[in-house]
Write an enzyme that holds these catalytic residues in place. Structure first.
Site, short mmCIF file in Angstrom:
data_model
loop_
_atom_site.label_atom_id
_atom_site.label_comp_id
_atom_site.label_asym_id
_atom_site.label_seq_id
_atom_site.Cartn_x
_atom_site.Cartn_y
_atom_site.Cartn_z
CE LYS A 167 -3.82 -0.13 -0.14
NZ LYS A 167 -4.72 -0.23 -1.32
CG HIS B 274 -4.39 2.68 -5.75
ND1 HIS B 274 -5.14 1.70 -6.36
CD2 HIS B 274 -3.95 2.15 -4.57
CE1 HIS B 274 -5.18 0.62 -5.58
NE2 HIS B 274 -4.46 0.86 -4.51
CD GLN C 73 -6.38 6.74 -9.36
OE1 GLN C 73 -5.67 7.20 -10.26
NE2 GLN C 73 -6.59 5.44 -9.20
NE ARG D 48 -4.19 -6.70 -11.00
CZ ARG D 48 -4.75 -6.25 -9.88
NH1 ARG D 48 -5.97 -5.74 -9.94
NH2 ARG D 48 -4.11 -6.31 -8.74
N GLY E 160 -15.05 -12.78 -12.39
CA GLY E 160 -13.66 -12.46 -12.11
C GLY E 160 -13.23 -12.92 -10.73
NE ARG E 161 -6.53 -13.53 -10.20
CZ ARG E 161 -5.82 -12.92 -11.15
NH1 ARG E 161 -6.10 -11.66 -11.45
NH2 ARG E 161 -4.85 -13.54 -11.79
CG ASP F 191 -10.29 3.66 -8.68
OD1 ASP F 191 -9.70 4.48 -7.95
OD2 ASP F 191 -9.82 3.21 -9.72
#
Length: 349
Positions: free
Chosen positions: A75, A93, A98, A128, A194-195, A268
């Site tokens: 992070k 990010h 952002q 990914r 998706g995951r 997000d």
């Protein structure tokens, strides 16, 4: 020799790590130098890394690491404005407009460093190669259900915490549902294949929540999506990107609806492409629910480090996915690392 420096996480409630001691031993066996910082909150003990042959450094000492060290964390870095001179592997990010991301890129530009963003570590097909998605979905669905339970009790969800294991979290959540009697919500998941969506769906199934699963086929028409408002809980599991349709418009606050909890697991809100238009900021472990409307009630939960609620499982899963690619850091201009570097170059250029 590649020198990988695993930093401590500065963020509160962040117990995860992207490399296990077993993975570190494999890197060292392949000729890597591995330094691991001490940490007051990491789920895996530093003694295990020392036993694997890693060098141990004081917490937050990466700022003084050799210039050629690759700093590996998860992070955000401390927001002190200092220029960044190293190569950093982390979730930045920073590529979707952002505001905080623009500041971060400026720090890299000022220091001559490089961001190798884990979100943009992809194979040749653009997929990914390593993600916390499953456990983000699992924990995000759990927090959304906690928000719904609190609503049924006339309140708003209180602080959440990390659990020793997923089974501990399931037991606590199941008991809170049992206390409500037979009442159960309905849920709609977008991005269910998706995951992230798979994790969310597995949690809902474990808790006996009737769940509708949508993916690209159901959202291809671009909206509007009145079905979202017809479920008690909506779980967004799709990352914001150009062309993402709006799933929850601002007008949903005052619309006729059954919807009372939005779990924006992709989380997000300050992206230009956010598909959830009823809120504008993330929520926290201390205050996981943001009440955006009172009558009828509508809460949004959007915690951006959800997998840290299950730090043991999520760390081991992610580290196993990433290790084969860490082993290729001796060719940093090729493969996944070359593609990640190209993303950074475009962002700062």
């Amino acid at each position: 020799m590649v020198h990988l420096w695993v930093r401590s996480e500065a963020r509160a409630h962040e117990e995860r790590v992207g490399l296990t001691s077993q993975g570190a031993a494999k890197l060292i066996g392949a000729g890597f130098r591995v330094t691991v910082e001490e940490s007051a909150q990491r789920i895996l003990p530093v003694a295990d890394y020392a036993g694997a042959g890693c060098e141990i450094a004081p917490e937050f000492s990466w700022v003084d690491a050799p210039d050629d060290a690759i700093i590996f964390g998860l992070k955000e870095l401390p927001e002190d404005g200092t220029p960044l001179r190293h190569r950093h592997i982390m979730f930045g990010h920073a590529y979707k407009g952002q505001p905080a991301g623009q500041i971060l890129l400026g720090r890299f530009k000022a220091g001559g460093g490089t961001l190798l963003d884990l979100e943009y570590l992809t194979d040749a097909d653009g997929r990914r190669v390593a993600a916390f998605g499953y456990w983000a979905g699992y924990a995000g669905a759990a927090v959304s259900l906690m928000c719904w339970v609190s609503q049924q009790q006339g309140g708003i969800a209180g602080a959440v915490r990390a659990y020793p294991s997923a089974n501990h979290m399931l037991a606590e959540l199941q008991q809170s549902l049992v206390n409500l009697g037979t009442q159960r919500p309905t849920a709609l998941i977008i991005g269910a294949l998706g995951r992230v969506g798979t994790g969310a769906a597995d949690l809902c199934q474990a808790m006996g929540v009737a769940t509708r699963k949508w993916d690209m086929e159901e959202t291809a028409h671009g909206g509007p999506f009145p079905e979202v408002l017809a479920h008690d809980i909506f779980l967004n599991c799709i990352l914001a990107r150009p062309g993402t349709p709006v799933f929850v418009p601002a007008s949903a606050k005052v619309a006729a609806r059954d919807l009372s909890v939005i779990g924006d697991i992709a989380c997000d809100p300050d992206s230009d492409f956010s598909p959830i238009k009823v809120y504008d900021r993330t929520t926290t472990w201390e205050a996981p629910a943001l009440r955006v409307h009172e009558r009828p009630v509508l809460d949004v939960t959007a915690i951006d480090n959800l997998p840290s609620m299950l730090p043991a499982e999520s760390s081991e899963d992610f580290a196993e996915q990433l290790l084969p690619h860490l082993l290729t850091l001796n060719a940093p201009d090729q493969g996944v690392w070359g593609r990640a570097k190209a993303c950074f170059d475009r962002a700062v250029g």
